[in-house]
Each structure stands twice: as structure tokens, then as C-alpha cells.
Write an enzyme that holds these catalytic residues in place. Structure first.
Site, mmCIF file in Angstrom:
data_model
loop_
_atom_site.group_PDB
_atom_site.id
_atom_site.type_symbol
_atom_site.label_atom_id
_atom_site.label_comp_id
_atom_site.label_asym_id
_atom_site.label_seq_id
_atom_site.Cartn_x
_atom_site.Cartn_y
_atom_site.Cartn_z
ATOM 1 N N LYS A 20 -17.520 -19.377 -11.297
ATOM 2 C CA LYS A 20 -16.475 -18.286 -10.828
ATOM 3 C C LYS A 20 -15.010 -18.889 -11.041
ATOM 4 O O LYS A 20 -14.521 -19.698 -10.767
ATOM 5 C CB LYS A 20 -16.671 -18.255 -9.154
ATOM 6 C CG LYS A 20 -15.659 -17.372 -8.606
ATOM 7 C CD LYS A 20 -15.904 -15.892 -8.964
ATOM 8 C CE LYS A 20 -14.887 -14.968 -8.384
ATOM 9 N NZ LYS A 20 -13.554 -14.920 -8.845
ATOM 10 N N ARG A 55 -10.820 -9.644 -13.542
ATOM 11 C CA ARG A 55 -12.285 -9.100 -13.772
ATOM 12 C C ARG A 55 -11.928 -8.195 -14.998
ATOM 13 O O ARG A 55 -10.902 -7.473 -15.112
ATOM 14 C CB ARG A 55 -12.747 -8.414 -12.670
ATOM 15 C CG ARG A 55 -14.059 -7.751 -13.021
ATOM 16 C CD ARG A 55 -14.900 -8.743 -12.726
ATOM 17 N NE ARG A 55 -16.639 -8.045 -12.567
ATOM 18 C CZ ARG A 55 -17.452 -7.669 -11.669
ATOM 19 N NH1 ARG A 55 -16.842 -7.897 -10.538
ATOM 20 N NH2 ARG A 55 -18.591 -7.008 -11.716
ATOM 21 N N ARG A 96 -10.485 -4.435 -12.988
ATOM 22 C CA ARG A 96 -11.263 -4.211 -11.951
ATOM 23 C C ARG A 96 -11.112 -2.985 -11.238
ATOM 24 O O ARG A 96 -12.008 -2.298 -10.694
ATOM 25 C CB ARG A 96 -11.215 -5.224 -10.765
ATOM 26 C CG ARG A 96 -11.797 -5.026 -9.708
ATOM 27 C CD ARG A 96 -11.364 -6.171 -8.606
ATOM 28 N NE ARG A 96 -12.142 -6.337 -7.215
ATOM 29 C CZ ARG A 96 -13.177 -7.045 -6.955
ATOM 30 N NH1 ARG A 96 -13.483 -8.016 -7.929
ATOM 31 N NH2 ARG A 96 -13.656 -6.848 -5.838
ATOM 32 N N GLU A 145 -14.885 -11.810 -17.444
ATOM 33 C CA GLU A 145 -13.455 -12.309 -16.557
ATOM 34 C C GLU A 145 -12.720 -12.900 -17.867
ATOM 35 O O GLU A 145 -13.155 -13.265 -18.793
ATOM 36 C CB GLU A 145 -13.746 -13.356 -15.490
ATOM 37 C CG GLU A 145 -14.056 -12.682 -14.265
ATOM 38 C CD GLU A 145 -13.669 -14.125 -13.179
ATOM 39 O OE1 GLU A 145 -12.541 -13.994 -12.545
ATOM 40 O OE2 GLU A 145 -14.635 -14.552 -12.821
ATOM 41 N N ARG A 176 -21.842 -3.947 -3.027
ATOM 42 C CA ARG A 176 -21.833 -5.327 -2.672
ATOM 43 C C ARG A 176 -22.831 -5.780 -1.708
ATOM 44 O O ARG A 176 -23.133 -5.517 -0.697
ATOM 45 C CB ARG A 176 -20.338 -5.586 -1.750
ATOM 46 C CG ARG A 176 -20.028 -7.285 -1.410
ATOM 47 C CD ARG A 176 -19.205 -7.337 -0.663
ATOM 48 N NE ARG A 176 -17.674 -6.639 -0.987
ATOM 49 C CZ ARG A 176 -16.683 -7.086 -1.817
ATOM 50 N NH1 ARG A 176 -17.258 -8.311 -2.298
ATOM 51 N NH2 ARG A 176 -15.679 -6.578 -2.132
#
Length: 507
Positions: free
Chosen positions: A211, A216, A231, A260, A366
Site C-alpha cells: 500500500k 490513485r 481518484r 497508484e 467498499r
């Protein structure tokens, strides 16, 4: 539609914690909207006007000295027209022109209407009418299946256009919305877990990947045409030519990549997050180069992959973008996942993402298929002020101003406190009530919007880190700060120092 109807509905939505009640209120409003009102209405409800950037900020909106109307006369079309005027302003004299337009609008609005509009323009509505609630309201108002509305919104990347299609088109029109190279889609999002081991317990066999503390990006390619989106789906293609060149050289004709990007220092380590984000703030390339890491592939050469399992998408990603893939492993072994997490943290990254290997790409959602694991840092800080809340928090002291101790006076008075950020996250109704009752006992002064306190209350704050910021004297701001609880057992001498927070900055 009268603008007062929009404001009244927003207040009703903010005043209830019931998701069903929010949906019912929004659906009723949407049913009343004429086709030409749907786009501006959804934009205002999401605090994201359809015009995009308007060139106005907090100071310009709150410094106007006008007398508001006592009765409601503005329509939604009036508001949308004024926002069109603001969006069209440019060049010499633009500040005065915007101020004039805002002044005329503020004078025609009632106090409640202006308060709503200011918060909508600043992205601070906090009504609980987030995109998920509004999506369900659109489905109810249009009498369409929620799944169809959600999928159309995910694949179009535009909630307003989805609302317009659902409310004015046919069920077939809605179902025909699909992936289109060149049209960005809402990114898939991740839930959180305390450790890689806990994440694997939720996902089963998974791809465990770094991560990064980056930005993004979603990259679309059709032939030699490449588009790069953030994003929030903003187009930043012109600002990242190095990413365009990399994707243009990949062995495919049509692509939609998710990933990313961040900038690296001379030793190959990640530069601070702000240096990456600064590249998105101008129309020309900067000195610092960006490097992409791709972790998903949604489309390749006429084939949509979002409904394929992650294992298939990763196989195609390796074939197309092998050297630009995000580092990671596929495993069920908790020890292996924990080891990769330690390696990522040691390299200066945020942690790991754990992704179920059989999961489809659910754009804009999500769920439990993607789990992010980042170490949580906690610090004891001092409350310097609290702002009065809005929406359902109206009448309560809410948003906290947080300070760190400055024992040597490096950034102010010796033994004083340096502001390092604000937060309203983590405040329960019980805490809001306690703050409103207790803070006046510590009051030093107040303004119309906030109560400033003597530095006497210590609060434990969880953060994901800090970032450089010119806004505060200490040169840093907290990232993703949220309240864990007040610490009456601790004195001011126990509060963490500005130096300890600054030590979190990567050098």
C-alpha cells in the site's frame, strides 16, 4: 423547483440517522425535479456542483457583507445559472466579478439558503447524503433495481448522469451502460483491518500487495490516445507525460488500468505524499518525475474484465504491464503476509492491501474483498478551539482545533501549543453533548463560528501520519485525524510535542 425545497430536504436528511428516512426524503425530492433540474440537484446534494471548479473559497464566501432575503424566492435554476456565471469568469478582474455574482446571489437568498449553498460549494454539507444513500434514493424515485442504478453509476463514473438516465430513460437504457475506454469509472475501495492476519481471515487466499503513500490513478488507452484520471476522476493527463509515455508503450491497443503513482528520491525511496500531489496542481511537468505501479486491469483489447476474478485480471496485468506491476504475493499464509507488510513499511510505504483472489472488480464499492492494513498512530494533543457544527450537529460544538506542545518555543511561545490540524471524526453524540456542555468552562474567547479554549483539555487522536503544510506554524498537518477519547488522566505536560510529530515526516 424552489431552492427552499432543496434546503428543507437537506435539513431533514441531516436531522435523521435513519438510512431509510434519508432515502425516502431524497427520493421524494428527486421525483419533483424536472429533467433539466436533475444534474444541478444531484450536484448540490453531493456538495459537488455540476460546474466543477468555480474559483471561490471559504474566505470569498464567508466575507460577504449583505442582508439576506426574508422570504424564499430563488429557484434551483437561479442557483444553477449563478454557478454557471461563476464558472465562466476568468482573466483580469475575475475576483471582483466573482464577488459581485456571489453578492447578488447572497442578497437574494435567505440565511438558511445561503448557509446551505456555502456548505455545498465548500464540500462541507455533512448531511449523511453520501453517494450510496443518494444512489438508493435514485433507484426508489425511478422505480429501478438498486443493483442496476449502482452498476450504471459505477461504470459511467457520473452520479448525476445516472440519475438523469434512471429518472428519464428506460430500464434498458440503464442496463446498457458499460465500460467505455476513455470514460473513467469509480474506483474500487477497501475496508480496513488491524493486521494482515486479520485481513486474510476475511478474504481467504489473497493477493497481498504494497500500500503506497501515493495518488490513485486510473489510466485509459485507445491506440495512441492515453488519459490519466485521479481518484476523483479528474483528468490530469497533461500533467503526467511520463505516465502517458509508459502506458503508450505497453503491448496492447485498448486498456483500462488501475494503480497508484508517487515520486521517488535519489535512493529509490518514496518522496513525501505532497510532492506527488503537487504534480497534479499545475498544467506543466515538474522537476520530480512520477512512477506508476498498476495493481488491476479492467479492460484489455475489447474484453471487459471487471466481472472476472482477480486471479484472471492479475494474469492479464502481468502479461500487459509486468515491469510496472505493484509488488505483491498470492498467499493464504499469514506469516508470509506479515513479512511482506514489514518489508513494505521498512521501505517507507503505508502498509499492505489484501485482496481476495476470487473477487470481481466492484467499482465504487467498499466491501470485504479488498482490505487495507496500515499501522495506526495515536498522539495526545490539546484542544485549542471547537467550531459550531452544521446539519445534524447544529447547536453542538464539533470540529476540534488540535495543538501539539512546543516546549522550547521553536514555533511560537516556549511552553505553548502549535496548531497541527482539525477533526470532527470519531465524535459520538455523547462526546458532542459533553463538549458543548464542558468547553464553555474553558473558554478564552469566541467568534460567531467557534469557541477558543484555554489549553487545558488533552484528547487522544489517531492519525495515519502527517504531511507538510504551510497552513500551520509548525509546518505540518495531521493526516486522517480522528478522536479516540479524552484523557482527563493526563496533564498538559503529557501532551506530545510538535517535534515528535515532525519526526514522522520522511526526510
Amino acid at each position: 423547483m424552489m431552492f427552499s425545497e432543496v434546503v428543507a430536504t437537506a435539513e431533514k436528511v441531516a436531522a435523521t440517522s435513519s438510512r431509510l428516512a434519508k432515502i425516502d426524503a431524497l427520493a421524494a425530492l428527486l421525483r419533483e425535479a424536472r429533467p433539466e433540474e436533475i444534474l444541478p440537484l444531484t450536484g448540490l446534494l453531493l456538495a459537488s456542483p455540476r460546474q466543477g471548479r468555480l474559483g471561490v473559497g471559504w474566505r470569498g464566501l464567508t466575507s460577504l457583507e449583505v442582508s439576506h432575503a426574508t422570504t424564499s424566492e430563488l429557484t434551483l435554476a437561479d442557483i444553477d445559472g449563478s454557478l454557471d456565471e461563476l464558472a465562466a469568469v476568468s482573466g483580469s478582474g475575475s475576483a471582483a466579478a466573482r464577488s459581485s455574482t456571489l453578492g447578488r446571489l447572497a442578497a437574494r437568498a435567505t440565511a438558511d439558503e445561503w448557509d446551505f449553498l456555502v456548505r455545498a460549494l465548500l464540500g462541507e454539507l455533512r448531511t449523511g447524503a453520501l453517494s450510496g444513500v443518494l444512489l438508493d434514493a435514485i433507484a426508489k424515485a425511478a422505480d429501478r433495481p438498486s443493483a442496476s442504478v449502482r452498476r450504471a453509476a459505477m461504470l459511467s463514473g457520473d452520479l448525476g448522469e445516472t440519475a438523469l438516465l434512471a429518472l428519464t430513460g428506460t430500464a434498458e437504457d440503464l442496463d446498457e451502460v458499460g465500460l467505455r475506454v476513455g470514460r473513467p469509472v469509480q474506483p474500487m475501495l477497501a475496508s480496513t483491518a488491524a493486521s494482515p492476519t486479520a485481513a486474510l481471515e476475511m478474504t481467504g487466499e489473497a493477493s497481498v500487495e504494497y500500500k503506497l503513500d501515493g495518488a490513485r490513478i486510473q489510466v485509459h488507452r485507445h491506440g495512441d490516445e492515453v488519459g490519466v484520471y485521479t481518484r476523483s476522476l479528474a483528468d490530469v493527463t497533461r500533467r503526467v507525460p511520463e505516465i502517458v509515455d509508459i502506458v503508450r508503450a505497453l503491448p496492447a491497443t485498448d486498456l483500462i488500468l488501475d494503480g497508484e503513482t508517487l515520486s521517488l528520491d535519489e535512493d529509490g525511496g518514496p518522496r513525501p505524499f505532497q510532492e506527488t500531489m503537487s504534480r497534479f496542481g499545475a498544467d506543466v511537468a515538474r522537476e520530480v518525475a512520477l512512477r506508476p505501479w498498476f495493481f488491476d486491469l479492467l479492460h484489455v483489447d475489447g474484453r471487459d474484465l471487471i466481472d472476472e476474478p482477480l486471479s484472471v485480471r492479475l494474469g492479464e496485468l502481468e502479461r500487459v504491464a509486468g515491469e510496472w506491476r505493484m509488488p505483491g504475493i498470492v498467499t493464504r499464509d499469514a506469516d508470509a503476509a506479515e513479512q511482506l507488510s514489514r518489508e513494505g513499511l521498512a521501505a517507507g510505504h503505508e502498509g499492505v492491501l489484501v485482496k481476495a483472489i476470487d473477487s470481481p472488480y466492484t467499482a465504487g464499492r467498499r466491501g470485504k474483498s479488498w482490505i487495507k492494513v496500515k499501522p495506526v498512530l495515536t498522539y495526545d494533543l490539546v484542544v485549542l478551539a471547537a467550531e459550531w457544527g452544521s446539519g445534524r450537529r447544529r447547536g453542538w460544538l464539533s470540529n476540534l482545533h488540535l495543538g501539539a506542545r512546543d516546549p522550547d518555543g521553536e514555533f511560537g511561545e516556549p511552553g505553548g501549543f502549535v496548531m497541527v490540524g482539525k477533526t470532527f471524526k470519531g465524535l459520538t453524540d455523547e462526546l458532542l453533548r459533553w463538549q458543548t456542555e464542558t468547553f464553555p468552562e474553558h473558554e478564552e474567547r469566541r467568534t460567531a463560528s467557534a469557541v477558543f479554549l484555554r489549553p487545558e483539555l488533552v484528547v487522544e487522536i489517531a492519525i495515519d501520519g502527517v504531511q507538510r503544510s504551510p497552513r500551520y506554524p509548525g509546518g505540518i498537518a495531521l493526516r486522517f485525524a480522528r478522536v479516540k477519547g479524552y484523557r482527563p488522566d493526563k496533564t498538559l505536560a503529557d501532551a506530545d510535542t510538535i517535534q515528535s510529530l515532525r519526526a514522522l515526516l520522511r526526510t
